[in-house]
Structure formats: structure tokens, C-alpha cells
Design a protein around this motif. Sequence first.
Motif, mmCIF file in Angstrom:
data_model
loop_
_atom_site.group_PDB
_atom_site.id
_atom_site.type_symbol
_atom_site.label_atom_id
_atom_site.label_comp_id
_atom_site.label_asym_id
_atom_site.label_seq_id
_atom_site.Cartn_x
_atom_site.Cartn_y
_atom_site.Cartn_z
ATOM 1 N N SER A 58 -8.481 8.273 10.513
ATOM 2 C CA SER A 58 -8.626 8.980 9.241
ATOM 3 C C SER A 58 -9.106 8.016 8.157
ATOM 4 O O SER A 58 -8.992 6.793 8.301
ATOM 5 N N PRO A 59 -9.634 8.541 7.057
ATOM 6 C CA PRO A 59 -10.094 7.665 5.971
ATOM 7 C C PRO A 59 -8.936 6.864 5.391
ATOM 8 O O PRO A 59 -7.796 7.334 5.342
ATOM 9 N N PRO A 60 -9.175 5.631 4.931
ATOM 10 C CA PRO A 60 -8.111 4.819 4.323
ATOM 11 C C PRO A 60 -7.560 5.482 3.064
ATOM 12 O O PRO A 60 -8.274 6.179 2.337
ATOM 13 N N LEU A 61 -6.269 5.242 2.813
ATOM 14 C CA LEU A 61 -5.633 5.781 1.614
ATOM 15 C C LEU A 61 -5.796 4.802 0.457
ATOM 16 O O LEU A 61 -5.472 3.617 0.599
ATOM 17 N N PRO A 62 -6.253 5.247 -0.704
ATOM 18 C CA PRO A 62 -6.288 4.368 -1.883
ATOM 19 C C PRO A 62 -4.891 4.268 -2.513
ATOM 20 O O PRO A 62 -4.326 5.272 -2.950
ATOM 21 N N ILE A 63 -4.322 3.074 -2.551
ATOM 22 C CA ILE A 63 -3.004 2.849 -3.143
ATOM 23 C C ILE A 63 -3.206 2.292 -4.548
ATOM 24 O O ILE A 63 -3.822 1.240 -4.729
ATOM 25 N N THR A 64 -2.691 3.000 -5.552
ATOM 26 C CA THR A 64 -2.877 2.599 -6.944
ATOM 27 C C THR A 64 -1.634 1.988 -7.569
ATOM 28 O O THR A 64 -1.705 1.466 -8.684
ATOM 29 N N GLY A 65 -0.497 2.036 -6.901
ATOM 30 C CA GLY A 65 0.717 1.459 -7.465
ATOM 31 C C GLY A 65 1.936 1.866 -6.667
ATOM 32 O O GLY A 65 1.854 2.600 -5.683
ATOM 33 N N LEU B 229 6.431 -1.836 -9.576
ATOM 34 C CA LEU B 229 6.173 -3.050 -8.813
ATOM 35 C C LEU B 229 4.740 -3.495 -9.079
ATOM 36 O O LEU B 229 3.828 -2.668 -9.137
ATOM 37 N N GLU B 230 4.556 -4.795 -9.236
ATOM 38 C CA GLU B 230 3.222 -5.332 -9.524
ATOM 39 C C GLU B 230 2.416 -5.424 -8.235
ATOM 40 O O GLU B 230 2.795 -6.128 -7.299
ATOM 41 N N ILE B 231 1.311 -4.707 -8.198
ATOM 42 C CA ILE B 231 0.466 -4.722 -7.012
ATOM 43 C C ILE B 231 -0.440 -5.950 -7.065
ATOM 44 O O ILE B 231 -1.072 -6.233 -8.088
ATOM 45 N N THR B 232 -0.471 -6.728 -5.992
ATOM 46 C CA THR B 232 -1.247 -7.967 -5.955
ATOM 47 C C THR B 232 -2.471 -7.883 -5.058
ATOM 48 O O THR B 232 -3.463 -8.564 -5.305
ATOM 49 N N GLU B 233 -2.409 -7.053 -4.017
ATOM 50 C CA GLU B 233 -3.541 -6.999 -3.092
ATOM 51 C C GLU B 233 -3.478 -5.713 -2.280
ATOM 52 O O GLU B 233 -2.401 -5.281 -1.870
ATOM 53 N N VAL B 234 -4.652 -5.107 -2.076
ATOM 54 C CA VAL B 234 -4.810 -3.975 -1.163
ATOM 55 C C VAL B 234 -6.032 -4.264 -0.303
ATOM 56 O O VAL B 234 -7.125 -4.491 -0.831
ATOM 57 N N ARG B 235 -5.850 -4.284 0.999
ATOM 58 C CA ARG B 235 -6.972 -4.599 1.887
ATOM 59 C C ARG B 235 -6.971 -3.651 3.080
ATOM 60 O O ARG B 235 -5.925 -3.169 3.514
ATOM 61 N N GLU B 236 -8.168 -3.425 3.585
ATOM 62 C CA GLU B 236 -8.366 -2.561 4.746
ATOM 63 C C GLU B 236 -8.658 -3.424 5.975
ATOM 64 O O GLU B 236 -9.356 -4.434 5.883
ATOM 65 N N ARG C 94 -7.156 -0.600 11.977
ATOM 66 C CA ARG C 94 -7.197 0.731 11.353
ATOM 67 C C ARG C 94 -5.976 0.948 10.450
ATOM 68 O O ARG C 94 -5.268 1.946 10.541
ATOM 69 N N THR C 95 -5.743 -0.033 9.570
ATOM 70 C CA THR C 95 -4.591 0.007 8.672
ATOM 71 C C THR C 95 -5.017 -0.316 7.246
ATOM 72 O O THR C 95 -6.065 -0.921 7.006
ATOM 73 N N THR C 96 -4.168 0.091 6.313
ATOM 74 C CA THR C 96 -4.258 -0.309 4.910
ATOM 75 C C THR C 96 -3.004 -1.099 4.575
ATOM 76 O O THR C 96 -1.889 -0.631 4.821
ATOM 77 N N THR C 97 -3.170 -2.308 4.022
ATOM 78 C CA THR C 97 -2.044 -3.176 3.681
ATOM 79 C C THR C 97 -2.018 -3.382 2.174
ATOM 80 O O THR C 97 -3.022 -3.787 1.580
ATOM 81 N N ARG D 164 5.610 -5.872 1.310
ATOM 82 C CA ARG D 164 4.336 -5.473 1.909
ATOM 83 C C ARG D 164 4.500 -4.136 2.615
ATOM 84 O O ARG D 164 5.493 -3.907 3.311
ATOM 85 N N ILE D 165 3.516 -3.252 2.424
ATOM 86 C CA ILE D 165 3.522 -1.922 3.028
ATOM 87 C C ILE D 165 2.254 -1.777 3.856
ATOM 88 O O ILE D 165 1.144 -1.980 3.351
ATOM 89 N N ILE D 166 2.428 -1.436 5.139
ATOM 90 C CA ILE D 166 1.310 -1.259 6.068
ATOM 91 C C ILE D 166 1.214 0.220 6.415
ATOM 92 O O ILE D 166 2.180 0.822 6.889
ATOM 93 N N ILE D 167 0.044 0.810 6.181
ATOM 94 C CA ILE D 167 -0.200 2.233 6.417
ATOM 95 C C ILE D 167 -1.102 2.375 7.630
ATOM 96 O O ILE D 167 -2.178 1.767 7.695
ATOM 97 N N GLN D 168 -0.664 3.167 8.603
ATOM 98 C CA GLN D 168 -1.444 3.408 9.816
ATOM 99 C C GLN D 168 -2.422 4.555 9.557
ATOM 100 O O GLN D 168 -2.027 5.715 9.451
ATOM 101 N N ASN D 169 -3.714 4.216 9.449
ATOM 102 C CA ASN D 169 -4.729 5.236 9.181
ATOM 103 C C ASN D 169 -5.290 5.868 10.448
ATOM 104 O O ASN D 169 -5.801 6.991 10.405
ATOM 105 N N LEU D 170 -5.239 5.131 11.568
ATOM 106 C CA LEU D 170 -5.899 5.561 12.800
ATOM 107 C C LEU D 170 -7.379 5.834 12.499
ATOM 108 O O LEU D 170 -8.053 4.977 11.944
#
Length: 482
Positions: A352-359, A256-263, A268-271, A344-350
Motif C-alpha cells: 500500500s502507499p506509505p502513510l504521511p506522518i505529521t506528528g 512529541l518532537e518529530i525528528t525524522e520520517v523515512r521510507e 516496505r515500511t515507514t519509520t 521510534r514507530i515502524i509502520i508496515q505498509n506492505l
Amino acid sequence: MTSILPRCILVLLIALSCQQASAAADEPVGDLTPLPESWQRSRRIEIAASETTQLLRLPLDTDFWMHTRPGFPDVAVINDHHQMIPFLIRQTPGLQSFTIPYLWTPQQIELLPEDDGALSLIVRLADTDPQPELLRIQTPLQDFEQRVEVTDETTTPATPLCEPTLIFDYTRFMDVRRMEVPLQKTMGRILKIRIETATAELESPLRELISTVNSSGQTEQSERSLRVRRPFRIDRITFQSTSVTQSSIHPEARPLEITEVREDPVQRTTTAEFLSDQRPITKVLLQTPARNFRRRVTVQVPAQHQPEKWQDTADGVISNFTAGTLSEQQLELSLPELRTKRLRIIIQNLDSPPLPITGATGIGPQYELLLLTEPGQSYQLLYDDDQALQPQHDLQALNRAIQLNTPTVTATLLPVVQRQLRPKQPVADSGQKLLNSPWLLGIVSLVSAALLGWSLYNAIRRLEADSQDPPDSANPTTPPVP
């Protein structure tokens, strides 16, 4: 003779009006069957020459998925005579093997405290229980370490079913917990589970404050750590075994082509947002270099009637634990079958440090189109029509060929040809349709002709009456004398 003339004219006008109404009523209102000229994309099907009827298998590619609607109402197959041919679209069968886990709780368990402080559990399996492959211990405790051994007691000496395995919970430091013990398969029905420490000593978070007065009268204070004894509480033990089966669906994976990753530090999420080619997706596999984490994840797609808004379609948990010999990874999310351009995928970090999503990788079933072909015929696949209706085909022969496992012949689709279409007529509203109704036009024409004939008849009668009235000779009209 003159009195018959108006009646003849009236009858003639009425006959002409009835003929016009009948012709208008007999005119077809419109063919409800969609014509092949209404589809915008055409692709010839390349098949090998044959002298017999064949069951043709046609794999579907990305262009098909990008220009068709859900349920395939805008798909058709035609032959050389522009006749529509029955077809089926199904998931491509495959022979992929996978395992299904089976969990069960043993019915007979005995507790046996050991002299060295260990705790043993004697488990008697029923004859109908499968061979256990995994032991899972459930406990409400946190912040502990226990070493576990499992042996088969039906042999002499007892046969170890695993190496001494460490189960643990490190909640005080991070969300890492392991309660499973892999086992070797055995036919034995009596197993012994030995837990190294039945009661453990733990350092209490409380401190004892001691105040003393020395010989000079000064007060001295000191702290002393407290130790508490906590028994290892077990709520339940379960075993797991697996059975191997074959999948009837052949999946395919594509990036899947990743278009955007933002904190979002407030939420306290990564999208992470991705683009897809609208081919079916049932799983998403995330890619991240992070380790030793556990996060709750929500998957969203654009809303059906409001594409600018997002709606939840699935949620789950991703994790990756790596420490020493421990290596457990769960980065796959299960979804209902989706056909979407955006994801779109939303990660709940609370905290904790944000997760780096590479693909990410999309996984889903492949589809194919099946039809019966006749010798000497060529075929075209038509699709992409926003007004086409679901075709109604006779599929008895095609279904019977599939039930009998008739060998299939694989065909290929040639490049897309953009068809030159006639401009579509605007759809008339209900009032316009009523005015264009042939029955209404016929009735109006008939009434108009009748009124016109009646008017002509009355006018002719008045003319005849005036022409037959003789002049009054006995009383001539004398002009007035000035």
C-alpha cells in the motif's frame, strides 16, 4: 638493673603498638548514609506559612524527570537542619470518567427464513443480560454487502432499535470491513435481527468460453460470465454494552518532537522517530492526513544497555475509515509506562502507499510528591545523583494521613540551583580496601614492634655479656715475633 632495661623497652613498644591498633580499629570506616551534599540539583519548595502540620502536595515538572533515575533512588527532601524528610511519589489522582466495554453471546437464538428471501434471527436475552448497545456479526465471508435491521419484539408494533444499517466487506478493493450495528437501549428481552438477503448471487471470477462454428465453417468464440449463489454464513453474533467508571489517574498530553520520517522501499515500511522529555508515556496518538487505511505498527525504544540499538516495546494496529456516513478512526497506541528520550514507530505498509506522518502526541499519568511539613520549617528537593541509594524512610504517619483523606496543600518548586559539590573520592578496589584496613595495619604494627623489640633485646644481651667477660691475665696474648 641493666637486664631489666630491654624488657621495659619491649613492653613499652608493644603497648604503643596496641594503642595504635586500637585507635585505628575504633576509627569509623565510613558513613553508608548518603549525605545531602552528594546531590547535584537543589530546588527550594515554596509553601504558605502555617501553624500546624500540613500534608504537602508537590507536582513534578520536566526538569525532575530529565535528571532522575527510574524508581527515584536519587531523590531526597531535606529541612533547614539538613535532615532527610520522609516522602512519597505517586500518580496524581483524578476524576476522569471512561467506559469499559462488556461483550457477551446470547444463549437462545432461533433462525427464521422469510418469504422474501431475508433471514431473521430471534434472540431471547436472559434477565441478567445488560441492555445491548452494539450488535456485532461474525462471518468468514469476504466481498459482500448486507442490510441489517434490529427490532424489539416485546412491543406492539415492534420498536426499531436502529436505522437500516449496511454491513460490508470490500477486501477485493481494500482492507475495509464493518460488522457492527449500533443499537438503542431497550429493556425488551426478545430481539429480531433481520438480514436482507439470506443467499446472494455473486459474479464468479471464472468465465465460460463458448466456441461455435458458423455456416461458413469458421469458429467463433465468446465469453459468458458465471453467477454463483452464496449463502450468508454467520459464525456468531455478540452484543456489547458499556459501564461508566471514574479513573484514579489524571493523564496529561504533550506533543512529541518529530525528528525524522523515512521510507524503506525494500522493507516496505515507514519509520518515524520522535524526541520526548522523559515524562511517563502510556499512549501515543499518531497524526496523519491519510484516510481509508489499516496498518500494523511497532513501537521501539533504545535498548537499556546498548542505546545505539532499538528494542520492541509494543505493537498494535492503526486505522482510519471514511466513506459516506462511515467514520471510524483508531490512531492511538497503548504502551507500557515508558520514560525515554527517543521513540521510534515502524509502520508496515506492505504494497500500500506509505502513510504521511505529521506528528504525534504522548499521553501519560502525572506524578506528585507528598510529605508532611512542620510549622516554621523550610524544605528543599534534591535530586540528580548517579551513586545515591534508595532511602529507607518511616512512612507510617504519611500513609495514615493519605488513608484518612487529609486535605493537601499544593506547593511549587522554585528554579533549579546547581550545587557546588566536593570532588568525589575514587572508589577503592578490594585490594586497596584490604591494605587500608585498620585491623591489618594494627596487626602489622604489633608484629613489627615485637620483632624490633626482640632484636633490641638480643643485641643488649650480647653487649652485657661482652662487658662482663674479664680479660685472661694468666695467658696473655703474645704478639707473634716477626
